[in-house]
Design a protein around this motif. Sequence first.
Motif, PDB file in Angstrom:
ATOM      1  N   GLU A 306       9.699   1.928   0.518  1.00  0.00           N
ATOM      2  CA  GLU A 306       9.208   0.666  -0.058  1.00  0.00           C
ATOM      3  C   GLU A 306       8.193   0.905  -1.171  1.00  0.00           C
ATOM      4  N   SER A 307       8.360   0.155  -2.266  1.00  0.00           N
ATOM      5  CA  SER A 307       7.358   0.202  -3.341  1.00  0.00           C
ATOM      6  C   SER A 307       6.494  -1.058  -3.260  1.00  0.00           C
ATOM      7  N   PHE A 308       6.781  -1.883  -2.251  1.00  0.00           N
ATOM      8  CA  PHE A 308       6.046  -3.132  -2.048  1.00  0.00           C
ATOM      9  C   PHE A 308       5.982  -3.392  -0.556  1.00  0.00           C
ATOM     10  N   VAL A 309       4.860  -3.901  -0.107  1.00  0.00           N
ATOM     11  CA  VAL A 309       4.805  -4.341   1.278  1.00  0.00           C
ATOM     12  C   VAL A 309       3.862  -5.542   1.381  1.00  0.00           C
ATOM     13  N   ALA A 310       4.274  -6.514   2.166  1.00  0.00           N
ATOM     14  CA  ALA A 310       3.420  -7.683   2.432  1.00  0.00           C
ATOM     15  C   ALA A 310       3.437  -7.896   3.932  1.00  0.00           C
ATOM     16  N   MET A 311       2.311  -8.288   4.502  1.00  0.00           N
ATOM     17  CA  MET A 311       2.281  -8.452   5.953  1.00  0.00           C
ATOM     18  C   MET A 311       1.224  -9.444   6.408  1.00  0.00           C
ATOM     19  N   LYS A 312       1.471  -9.955   7.577  1.00  0.00           N
ATOM     20  CA  LYS A 312       0.512 -10.879   8.193  1.00  0.00           C
ATOM     21  C   LYS A 312      -0.119 -10.167   9.389  1.00  0.00           C
ATOM     22  N   LEU A 313      -1.442 -10.104   9.384  1.00  0.00           N
ATOM     23  CA  LEU A 313      -2.137  -9.396  10.461  1.00  0.00           C
ATOM     24  C   LEU A 313      -3.049 -10.331  11.236  1.00  0.00           C
ATOM     25  N   GLN A 314      -3.233  -9.990  12.488  1.00  0.00           N
ATOM     26  CA  GLN A 314      -4.177 -10.728  13.335  1.00  0.00           C
ATOM     27  C   GLN A 314      -5.195  -9.743  13.890  1.00  0.00           C
ATOM     28  N   ILE A 315      -6.432 -10.148  13.860  1.00  0.00           N
ATOM     29  CA  ILE A 315      -7.483  -9.326  14.461  1.00  0.00           C
ATOM     30  C   ILE A 315      -7.893 -10.009  15.763  1.00  0.00           C
ATOM     31  N   SER A 316      -7.730  -9.272  16.859  1.00  0.00           N
ATOM     32  CA  SER A 316      -8.043  -9.870  18.162  1.00  0.00           C
ATOM     33  C   SER A 316      -9.496  -9.669  18.508  1.00  0.00           C
ATOM     34  N   ASN A 317     -10.346 -10.509  17.982  1.00  0.00           N
ATOM     35  CA  ASN A 317     -11.744 -10.526  18.435  1.00  0.00           C
ATOM     36  C   ASN A 317     -12.278 -11.952  18.310  1.00  0.00           C
ATOM     37  N   TRP A 318     -13.499 -12.173  18.746  1.00  0.00           N
ATOM     38  CA  TRP A 318     -14.042 -13.536  18.779  1.00  0.00           C
ATOM     39  C   TRP A 318     -14.106 -14.138  17.387  1.00  0.00           C
ATOM     40  N   ARG A 319     -14.511 -13.327  16.426  1.00  0.00           N
ATOM     41  CA  ARG A 319     -14.723 -13.871  15.091  1.00  0.00           C
ATOM     42  C   ARG A 319     -13.423 -14.348  14.438  1.00  0.00           C
ATOM     43  N   TRP A 320     -12.348 -13.588  14.640  1.00  0.00           N
ATOM     44  CA  TRP A 320     -11.154 -13.847  13.824  1.00  0.00           C
ATOM     45  C   TRP A 320      -9.941 -14.381  14.574  1.00  0.00           C
ATOM     46  N   ASN A 321     -10.070 -14.607  15.872  1.00  0.00           N
ATOM     47  CA  ASN A 321      -8.898 -15.046  16.613  1.00  0.00           C
ATOM     48  C   ASN A 321      -8.309 -16.319  15.993  1.00  0.00           C
ATOM     49  N   GLY A 322      -7.051 -16.222  15.521  1.00  0.00           N
ATOM     50  CA  GLY A 322      -6.389 -17.398  14.941  1.00  0.00           C
ATOM     51  C   GLY A 322      -6.452 -17.477  13.418  1.00  0.00           C
TER      52      GLY A 322
END
Length: 484
Positions: A306-322
Motif C-alpha cells: 500500500e502507498s496509502f492507508v486510512a483507518m479509524k482507531l479507538q483508544i480505550s480509556n476514560w478520556r477518549w472512549n467513543g
Amino acid sequence: MVSRVIPVDPFDLVIFGGTGDLARRKILPGLYRRFLDGQMPEDARIIGAARGEMDTDGYRKFVDAAVREFVSEKKCDSKVLKAFLKRLHFVQLDALGDQGWPDLKALSDHERVQAFYFSVGPSLFGAIAERLHKYEIAGADARIVVEKPFGHDEATARALNESLAKHFAEHQIYRIDHYLGKETVQNLMALRFGNMLFEPLWNAQYVDHIQITVAETVGVEGRGSYYDKSGAMRDMVQNHLMQLLCLTAMEPPSKFEPNAVRDEKLKIIRALDPVSPEDIVRGQYRGNDDVVSYLEDADADASTTESFVAMKLQISNWRWNGTPFYLRTGKRLRDRMSEIVVRFKEPPHSIFEEDTGQTANELSIRLQPNEGMDLKVTIKEPGLGGMRLIDVPLDMTFADALGEEAADSPDAYERLIMDVIRGNQTLFMRGDEVEAAWAWTDPIIEGWKERRDKPALYDPFSSGPEEALMLLHKDGRRWREIRE
Ligand code: NAD
C-alpha cells in the motif's frame, strides 16, 4: 522577535553514513545552520565516517556543495561556511570490518560530549555499536542516534533493542523520529498544557473526532526496493502518525521531562483497540499521462504493497472512549500537507433557527506547509438580515503572527541533534514505545497477508481511494480537504 540560541557544550559528532543522502540533505545543512546561529562551540568537531574513498579535504568539498545546495541563499555566508568546514573531518571505515576503526579511535576524546549518528541502513546498527565498544571509542556517557526504520516488526525491533543494549544503556540511545522535532508538534504540547482554554474540552465529552493526515505528492521514486517491502503502514503509520496520535491523545505528563512524556505516550499505544478490517482502507496509486503507477515506480510487478492507508482507531480509556481517531497517509496525493484536526461537538442545543449555518468548532494544527494553528469559530455574519452565522478562522500562521524569523525556525533534524548534544531525550522514542507500536501494527499487517488483501487503486494527485472517503461518510463525517 528575538531568537534565543543556547550554546551547547563542546562536542564530537560522528556521522556514520556521512556521505549518504540523509547526511547531505538534512544533517549537514542543519549543522551549518546551528553553526551560523552561534549555537555550536568553536571547537566542536563533526566527523563523517563512511566506506567510500574520501579524505578530509574531499569531505569538506562534499559538505560545501551540500550546504550550498540545501541551505537558503540568504543563510549561505561564504565566510561562515569556510569556518564551519574547518570543524569537519573524515574517516574512511567499514562498519562490518576493521578498516578505519583505529583511525576513529585516534580522534576520539572521552572528555567531550560524544554523539554517534547511525545514518546508515539498520542492518549496520548492531555492528557499529559493537565496534564503538570494542575499539573503546565511545566513552561512558556517549550517545547514539539511530534512524528509522527501527525494525520491521516487533520481533526485529526487539532484537535491535537488544543488540544496542549490549553496549549502550537506554539513556544513551536516541531513536529519532523527525516528526517530533517539528516546531508545531512541540507547540501542540504548549497549546494543550500551557493554556487553560483547551485541556478541559480535550476529551470524548466535547471532541467529536480527531483527524491526522500526512499527505505527500511524491511517489516512491528511487526508494522502491525499500518501500515495497515496507508500505505506508510500516513506513509512516507505525512511527510518525503513531507519535502524532500519542502527543494529541496522551494525558498531561507531570513534567516536560523525557520519561514522564514517554510514559504517557506508551499508555496511549497500549490503550489502542485492535482495528477491524472494515475500519482500514489500503490504496495504491495508478499512473496517468504525467506520472507512472506505483507498480512501475517501485519496479514491482503485481505488488500489493500500500502507498496509502486510512483507518479509524479507538483508544480505550476514560478520556477518549467513543471519540474516533481517523488517520490517513499516502503518496501521490493532491497536495503536500500534514495536519492534526480536532473537531469539537456541536453545542447540545441550538437557540438559533435551523438554517442559520451553525457548525462545530475545529482546531487544526498544521505541521507543513505554513506551520501554524487555526481555530474555526462561529460568529454572526456582519450586517442586517437577521441572525445568520458564519465560520471564521482564528488563524495563527507562525509567519504572520511571529514574523518571518520565527517561521524560519530550525529544521527538525538540527533541533533534535542539539537535543542529543544537550542529553535531552524528550523528543526521542524509547525502546518499549517502539516495540509497543509494532505490537499494535503487526496483527494488522499479518491480517492483510492472511486475507491476501489487495489495495484499492486511486488516481495520482487525488485524495486517495473512494473507500477512504466512505470510511468517514458511513459515520456521518468527512475528511478535511487535502490542500496546501
Ligand atoms: P544512503 O544509501 O544514501 O547512504 C548510506 C551511507 O552509509 C553512505 O555514506 C555509505 O558510505 C554508508 N555505508 C554503507 N555501508 C557501509 C559500511 N559497510 N561501512 C561504512 N559505511 C557504510 O542512505 P541514506 O538515505 O542517507 O539513509 C541512511 C539511513 O537514514 C537509513 O537508515 C535510512 O532508512 C534513514 N533515513 C533516510 C532518509 C532520507 O531522506 N534519506 C529519511 C529517513 C530515514
